[in-house]
Structure formats: C-alpha cells, structure tokens
Design a protein around this motif. Structure first.
Motif: not given
Length: 637
Positions: A329-343, A453-465
């Motif tokens: 859930q946190a990955i999909n909501l962009d609060y965590l980086p993509r981690l390897r997951t297995e179905q 919070t760091t991942w979310r803020t960092g991603r927003l900064l990257v998108y703005r750049r």
C-alpha cells in the motif's frame, strides 16, 4: 470483499478470519494477566500485590478494556470507516484525502489540515512495523515458555527453540499462505475452545471471581493503588493489542464475519480465560508466575504448550502478512520506493511476499528475543507503539465522522471524546515503559516515518525539477506537424507521471534517434484513494494528431499493476497492444544531491540511497524485460 451475514459461505469466511484477524489478541492470555499483576520470576517488577481486591480490580480493567476499546471503538465504530470495504490506517488516510473537496461538512479539512492528518496517519503506519517486530517475538516466546512449567529441566532450551521456530517461520514465507491458511481457522477454533474450557473449569471452583465484571472494581483498584495502579494500565493494555488487526483485515473477510467471530467466540473465550486465571490466583496466589499454563492439569501442559505454539505461529503469520500488505500500500501511494515483491497466489491478489521486509522482521525478532530473553521483558517494550497508533486512528475517525458520515459536531464529540480519553490513559501509562524497552518500537516508528516523508518529498522535488523542462503534449504534437520524421511500425509506450506533459524519455529518444513509432502512447499511472479499481474503469484516453495518444491507467492502492496484461486486455479501437509489436520506454532519473534549496542535505542523501536501491520498475509494473527500454534523465535534487 464483504462477508456474508449468514449461511454456509458466511461461516466459512468467519472461520478463515479467526486465525488472521484474531491471532494477536487471541494469544494475549499467555502473558497479559501475569504482566498486569507482576511476577518476579519473569523478571518484571511486582506492581501490585496478589491479593483478592487487586486480582478482581485488574480483571475488571481487562474486561472493560475489551468492551470499550475493541467492542465499542473498533467493532462498532471504527470499522464503519471503510474505504470501499478496506480498512487499516493507510486506507483511512486515503479516505480522508478522497472525501476532501466534496463540501460534505462545514469543517472539511483544509489543505494544511489534510497534510497534518496524512502525516499523523503515516506516523501511525510506521509504528505498526514496530508492532510487527514485537508480536512474533513475544507471542512465540510466551508459548514456548510453557516448557518452564511442563518440564523445568528444559528451561535452557527456550531461547534456541524460539529462534528455530522464528527462522523456520520466516524462511517459508516465500511459499505464501494460501495452503497453510486453510488450517488457521480450525486450529484457532480449538485454541479459543481450550481457552474457554480452561477458564470455565477454574471459575467453577471459585465462582466469586465473576464479581470482577462490575466496573466498580476498576474504580476501587485505582482508589486503592493510586499512581502505581494507574501505571498497571500499561500492562492491562496487552489484552487489546491486536485491535488494529480487526480493522486492517476487514477488506479480506468483511465486517460481518469479524463481528460474528468476536461476539460469538473470541470475546466470550477471552473473558472466560482471564476470569479463570483470576480464579486460580484467588485460590493459589503463588501461581502468578505463569497463571495461564498453571490453569491446565499436569498431564495437559505439554499439549497446551504445543497448541499455544501453533496459535502464536498463526498470530505471527498474520502480522507478517499484514506487514507485506502495508508495504505494498505504501509503495502504491508513493510513500516508499519500489521494493521487490512476489505474488504468492494466482487467485488472491493481496497475497504477496516482500523479501526485504521479511528478512528485516526476522532479524529484528531475533534481536528482540535474545536482547530481552523473556516474554516478561518484551512486555516492557510492547504497547507503546500500539497505543499511539490507536489514538491516531481515533483522531482520523473523528474527521471521517464529520466529513463522510455528516455527523454534527456535538454527536461526534460525544462519541469520540470518551474514546480519546481512554486512549490517552493507555498512552500515558505506557510512557513508563519507554526506558525499559518501549523506545525500541518508537525508534522503528520514527525511522519509518522519516523514510515515508523523505521519499514522498524527494519524489515531489524530482517531479518539479523535471516538470520545469517539460512541454505540453498538444504543443509538442503541433510542433511536429510539417516535419519529416522516421516512423517505425508498431506501438511505443512511454511511461510518465504527469498527464498532459511529454515524458523526458520520449524527448531523449527523439533527440538521439530522430525517429518514433507510428503509434505513440503516453501512459500515466495514477493511484487513487480507493483500494481497487475495476478493469472496466481503469483507462482514460485523450486523442492527438500524428498517432499520439494519451492513456491514463487508474489503480487502487491495493491493486498490483501488470501493465502488459492490462493493456492487452483493453478493448480499444484506438490502438492494439500486441506483445510482439509493442515497446515500452521507461524514464530512469539519475539523482544527485546538491546545494539547491529543497530538503536538508542528510535527507537528500537518504533519498538518493533509497532511489538507487529501489526495485526495477519494469518488474514492478509487470512489463516484459525484452521489450522494455530504459532512458536516463539527470536530476539535481
């Protein structure tokens, strides 16, 4: 999914919910009553004397904690706050964001208020990882400690056996829970049945213990013991740990199945067992060392130890699986980086395995087991994080009641204020545990919050750049008209974040190759504030000239994208995503921390570390590796 109200299907769902939903709270009798009274033999400080008034007082506090916190707060109130059937604190946060802007209530949260509410929810979510670390350790340890009663000579083997069980449990996680899950329900039926029978037998020998059901004994306990009596709430809280699981797992089993289990089996069994332990202590105060196992006759302690170990493994499995779901859930909501997951299941999308989280939890559990060395010692660390999560849940539910349910202020305050008062009492009482180990889950929660919070803020900064250098799709297509471009047969799909803007990967590809596919699809992926989006409602199209199409694919925060299959299944007259004629282009940002205003330098370094160690996006989005091209973009943070 929603559980059936009646009938065979509803009973099967209720049976399946027993292990997953009630495993944590169902194994609390192993240690909760002992810790509330204190026991020198387990290493915890004796808080109250083992005398009749205090035994009845603690029992009364435990019973009313189950009624107020679990029955009234969670089962009857909080579980009404479902996000399209899903529960859990992240689902609650998404629901608040989702209802914002509807104008449904006068005090609808402003943008600033929503930010603070979301931060509260993220902190509560991070604290749940601390709970996920401690629950397997304390539950399995408390069960195996039954050996100290059944066979005292094996005392030295308790820690090695616990370590072996935990290692085996985490080692098989990659196989999934679909098969073993079929046995969870029946084992827990036996477990709760045994709890009830042991309690009933003991109550029959000392029926006066039933007086503890009166709240007057709770009040008398506080009056007689003062501050030390109030601090006992920190141990009494152990009876309601696992309450968040009822809400978090609502989407898997439904409200009705969970309510049926609670009222028909779990609450009566827990009440009878706690009363039975109290009745035992009224007759034999020296049994305070381990009242749960001493409820059983001598011949039954070995079987009870084995059953308790099985129950705690099931409880641990539920917490581990919950940690995986929380991470997705946190990955999909962009609060965590993509981690390897297995179905791990072809039939149930929610059953996933996250290797990095799995091994982190195992390492943490082993450190806790050998660091605290007893369930009594671990009880000192348990409860601090959970109490904070529970009060955060109550605060978020207040907002939902006002905005979503349209409750008037007076009614909302009348319902929520007493629950907040109870939560606060438990929080304050648990603060005394911080020096003795309560700092551990708090530290884990704080670390998780910083990462979120760091991942979310960092991603927003990257998108703005990146957005500063972007051009609109309409303007870009108009600029291509009249130019001679080499167009390849087939479809080129460019993934990007912002609809309406040209992806940097497309600009780079055009700059270096001066060619494009004859059909270009600009694909953006949006995670909405709902758990699931049906396939028929996922795609949104915008047509442009020269074979350019914009496509938005919408997913819920519990959905697992598999773009190659999802696109192939689209019924569209605009384009065909034939596997052999479709190429996917991914933009890979190369991030560098700089002195440009943004985040603190240490947070920029943390973001860069997280970004570099994120999983492969082609795997995360279910793209074929042989048809996927990565194109890099440099970004100064």
């Amino acid at each position: 999914m929603s559980g059936s109200k009646a009938g065979p299907a509803g009973l099967v769902t209720a049976l399946g919910a027993l292990g997953v939903v009630f495993g944590d709270i169902g194994t609390s009798p192993l240690y909760a009553f002992r810790e509330a009274l204190g026991s020198e033999s387990t290493g915890s400080e004796t808080v109250v004397a083992v005398v009749e008034a205090d035994v009845l007082g603690v029992l009364s506090l435990m019973f009313w904690a189950l009624i107020i916190v679990i029955t009234i707060k969670y089962v009857l109130l909080v579980m009404r706050a479902d996000n399209d059937g899903e529960g859990g604190i992240l689902a609650l946060v998404a629901l608040i964001v989702r209802v914002s802007g509807t104008g449904a209530a006068d005090d609808e949260p402003s943008r600033a208020d929503r930010r603070w509410l979301i931060l509260l929810g993220l902190f509560g979510t991070a604290l749940l990882y601390g709970d996920g670390m401690i629950t397997p350790a304390i539950s399995v340890l408390a069960a195996v400690e039954g050996l100290e009663v059944a066979a005292p000579a094996l005392d030295a083997l308790v820690l090695p056996i616990v370590a072996a069980i935990l290692i085996a449990l985490f080692a098989i996680q990659h196989r999934g829970t679909e098969t073993i899950g079929r046995f969870f329900g029946p084992v827990m039926v036996v477990w709760f049945g045994v709890l009830a029978v042991l309690g009933l037998v003991s109550i029959a020998s000392e029926p006066s213990v039933m007086r503890a059901l009166s709240p007057t004994y709770s009040a008398a306990f506080f009056a007689d013991n003062g501050l030390s009596g109030f601090l006992v709430l920190g141990a009494v809280f152990l009876v309601v740990t696992g309450g968040e699981a009822l809400y978090a797992d609502m989407g898997h089993f439904g409200l009705h199945a969970i309510r049926l289990d609670w009222f028909a089996l779990v609450l009566p069994s827990l009440t009878l067992n706690y009363l039975g332990q109290g009745a035992l202590l009224l007759q034999r105060p020296e049994a305070v060392d381990n009242p749960f196992f001493l409820l059983a006759p001598g011949w039954g302690r070995w079987p009870l130890t084995i059953l308790a170990t099985a129950a705690t493994i099931i409880a641990s499995q539920a917490l581990i699986t919950g940690a995986y779901s929380l991470t997705v859930q946190a990955i999909n909501l962009d609060y965590l980086p993509r981690l390897r997951t297995e179905q791990t299941s072809a039939h149930h999308q929610g059953q996933v395995y996250v290797p990095s989280i799995n091994w982190f939890l195992l390492a943490a559990c082993l450190v806790l087991v050998f660091g605290f060395r007893s369930s009594g010692g671990l009880a000192a660390a348990y409860g601090v994080a959970v109490t904070l999560t529970m009060i955060i849940t109550t605060m978020l539910v207040y907002r939902v009641a006002r905005v979503r349910w349209n409750w008037p202020t007076g009614r909302t305050v009348a319902v929520v204020a007493p629950l907040v008062a109870v939560d606060l009492a438990f929080v304050v009482a648990n603060l005394a545990k911080i020096p003795d180990g309560g700092w551990v889950p708090l530290l884990v929660g704080l670390a998780g919050f910083v990462i979120f919070t760091t991942w979310r803020t960092g991603r927003l900064l990257v998108y703005r750049r990146i957005e500063r250098r972007s051009v609109s799709v309409a303007g870009f297509v108009d600029g291509l008209k009249g130019k001679r471009l080499l167009r390849h047969p087939g479809t080129g799909v460019y993934l990007h974040r912002e609809p309406g803007l040209v992806p940097p990967a497309l600009l780079a590809n055009l700059r270096h190759n001066d060619a494009l596919h004859e059909t270009v699809v600009l694909l953006s992926i949006t995670t909405v504030g709902k758990p699931h989006v049906p396939p028929a409602a996922r795609d949104r199209w915008v047509d442009h000239d020269l074979g350019f199409l914009e496509l938005e694919m919408r997913y819920g925060f519990n959905d697992r994208p598999c773009l190659a299959e999802d696109l192939a299944d689209l019924v569209s007259t605009r384009v065909s995503f034939h596997p052999e004629h479709t190429t996917y282009f991914l933009g890979r940002e190369r991030i560098q921390a700089t002195d440009v205003p943004g985040m603190a330098r240490w947070r920029e370094q943390l973001f860069v570390f997280l970004h570099r160690n994120a999983g492969d996006p082609s795997i995360h989005f279910g793209l074929p590796s042989d048809r996927t091209v990565d194109i890099g973009t440099h970004v100064d943070l």
